[in-house]
Design a protein around this motif. Structure first.
Motif: not given
Length: 438
Positions: A277-280, A133, A256, A282
């Motif tokens: 691209n914003r999550t742990k 991320s 997040e 992916g």
């Protein structure tokens, strides 16, 4: 063929027709010879034997490089070396090898000098963290650089195990043993990546002692604590008040929620859609929003051109969670004392575990809970993770609705409703089993 090698005889020498070359040796100096090619090139050589092996050395080209007299002088010198039991070809080869090694060592030294710790971290982040991320890929290299500020400009291969131990000891003293554990894990991964790529010979972090033993956290907030936290969050300033309440309502990760972006929100559909691209892990993740969450977000004032929902200083993701946690603790300790209780230590990440546990108590399926929290473990790994593509969207929406209702009941000091809901779920499951037996 032998003859007296002199400038005149060398100039007159020819290669016989039908042959590629011919060797002519001097009749006065053993080993001194001339090679004449069909193209007319005349090259002086010196030939000798070492045991049963014939060695041959090129002295130079006639005319362009040497006269015959100069070539003869070189041959005489080499002849003297052979009489002294030396091997000029082997010696020349050894000199070339030594020079090549010295050049390679110098080149490696120059490369090592430019491959600094900072350069290594940059390359590691660009290659190894590319699929993580954005928040992780930005945060981890920055933390590593801060911890290794003293060595940033130093060659990476000059960083020793003693340096690593000293760094870990300093971090353990300044920030605690868990922070030192995290640094050790990240640094070991960075150096290990460089070793695997051949940029470094060894990993100085590999044999360092672990700063502290860790045990998995099991802290889950009670219903009374959940209610107290919800109430305490109302007393925070914006945007922390909304962030903490959204943590409670959705169970998503702190980074997040704090980094939520306007283009991820579809409030008319009560949906929050995060890109990979914003999550742990992916992976893109959709979060159904309960009515309370939608109401919170509708109250946020949106600045023209803003990307982030909750903008901190300099239009960045909000920070200062340590101070926020301290204010929440103070309010919750006060509420606990009024209720005749104590408040055990807790962290903001415990909210996520509390939501997961609460959903289970409400009878939500484990697969739905993990899908809602975007957590891959036993139920969504292995072959199940490969072939199970059901998104559980309807079930997730029902789960967040049930959890938000329970959360508000907790805030109203009616936690018994959770136990009642769990009993209802157990009764329904019991009836289903009995129906199958019948």
């Amino acid at each position: 063929m032998a003859l007296n090698l002199a400038d005149r005889s060398v100039s007159a020498a020819r290669c016989p027709e039908g042959r590629k070359d011919v060797l002519l040796f001097d009749d006065a100096l053993p080993g001194f010879g001339l090679r004449v090619t069909s193209g007319g090139t005349r090259t002086f050589i010196f030939q000798y034997r070492v045991e049963a092996k014939v060695r041959r050395m090129v002295l130079g080209t006639f005319g362009a490089e040497l006269t015959t007299a100069q070539a003869r002088k070189k041959a005489e010198s080499l002849r003297g070396q052979v009489r002294d039991a030396r091997d000029p070809v082997a010696e020349r080869r050894a000199v070339r090898i030594a020079a090549a090694k010295a050049e390679a060592a110098e080149k490696a030294a120059r490369a090592a000098a430019t491959y600094t710790v900072d350069a290594m971290i940059t390359h590691w982040a660009a290659d190894h963290l590319a699929e993580r991320s954005d928040s992780y890929a930005n945060r981890v290299p920055a933390e590593l650089r801060r911890a290794l500020a003293e060595w940033k400009k130093a060659p990476a291969d000059g960083f020793t195990q003693a340096d690593a131990v000293r760094t870990l000891d300093a971090i353990k003293t300044e920030r605690g043993p868990i922070a030192a554990n995290r640094l050790r894990a990240v640094a070991r991964a960075c150096w290990g990546w460089a070793v695997k790529r051949g940029a470094l010979a060894s990993n100085p972090w590999e044999a360092t002692p672990r700063p502290a033993r860790e045990t998995a956290r099991e802290r889950v907030l009670s219903d009374a604590e959940v209610g107290a936290l919800w109430t305490a969050a109302a007393g925070l300033d914006a945007p922390m008040s909304s962030i903490v309440r959204l943590l409670l309502l959705t169970g998503q990760r702190r980074g997040e929620v704090a980094g939520m972006q306007w283009d991820e929100l579809h409030l008319d559909a009560a949906m929050w859609a995060m890109p990979g691209n914003r999550t742990k892990n992916g992976k893109p993740h959709s979060v159904p929003l309960p009515a309370e969450a939608v109401a919170l977000l509708l109250d946020v004032k949106r600045r023209r051109g803003a990307v982030l929902v909750f903008e901190g200083a300099r239009e960045t993701v909000p920070s200062g969670f340590g101070k926020t946690k301290a204010r929440l603790d103070a309010a919750m300790v006060k509420a606990a004392k009024e209720g005749g209780r104590k408040l055990p230590a807790w962290t903001l990440h415990d909210i996520r575990r509390t939501v997961a546990t609460g959903l289970q108590r409400l009878g939500v399926r484990l697969e739905v809970t993990e899908a809602l929290l975007n957590h891959v473990s036993g139920s969504r790994s292995g072959i199940v993770g490969v072939y199970q593509r059901h998104g559980w969207e309807r079930e997730k929406a029902e789960a967040v609705k049930a959890w938000s209702a329970h959360l508000l009941r907790c805030a109203e000091a009616k936690p018994k409703a959770a136990e009642d809901a769990a009993k209802v779920a157990d009764m329904a499951e019991h009836r289903a089993r009995r129906g199958k037996r019948a």
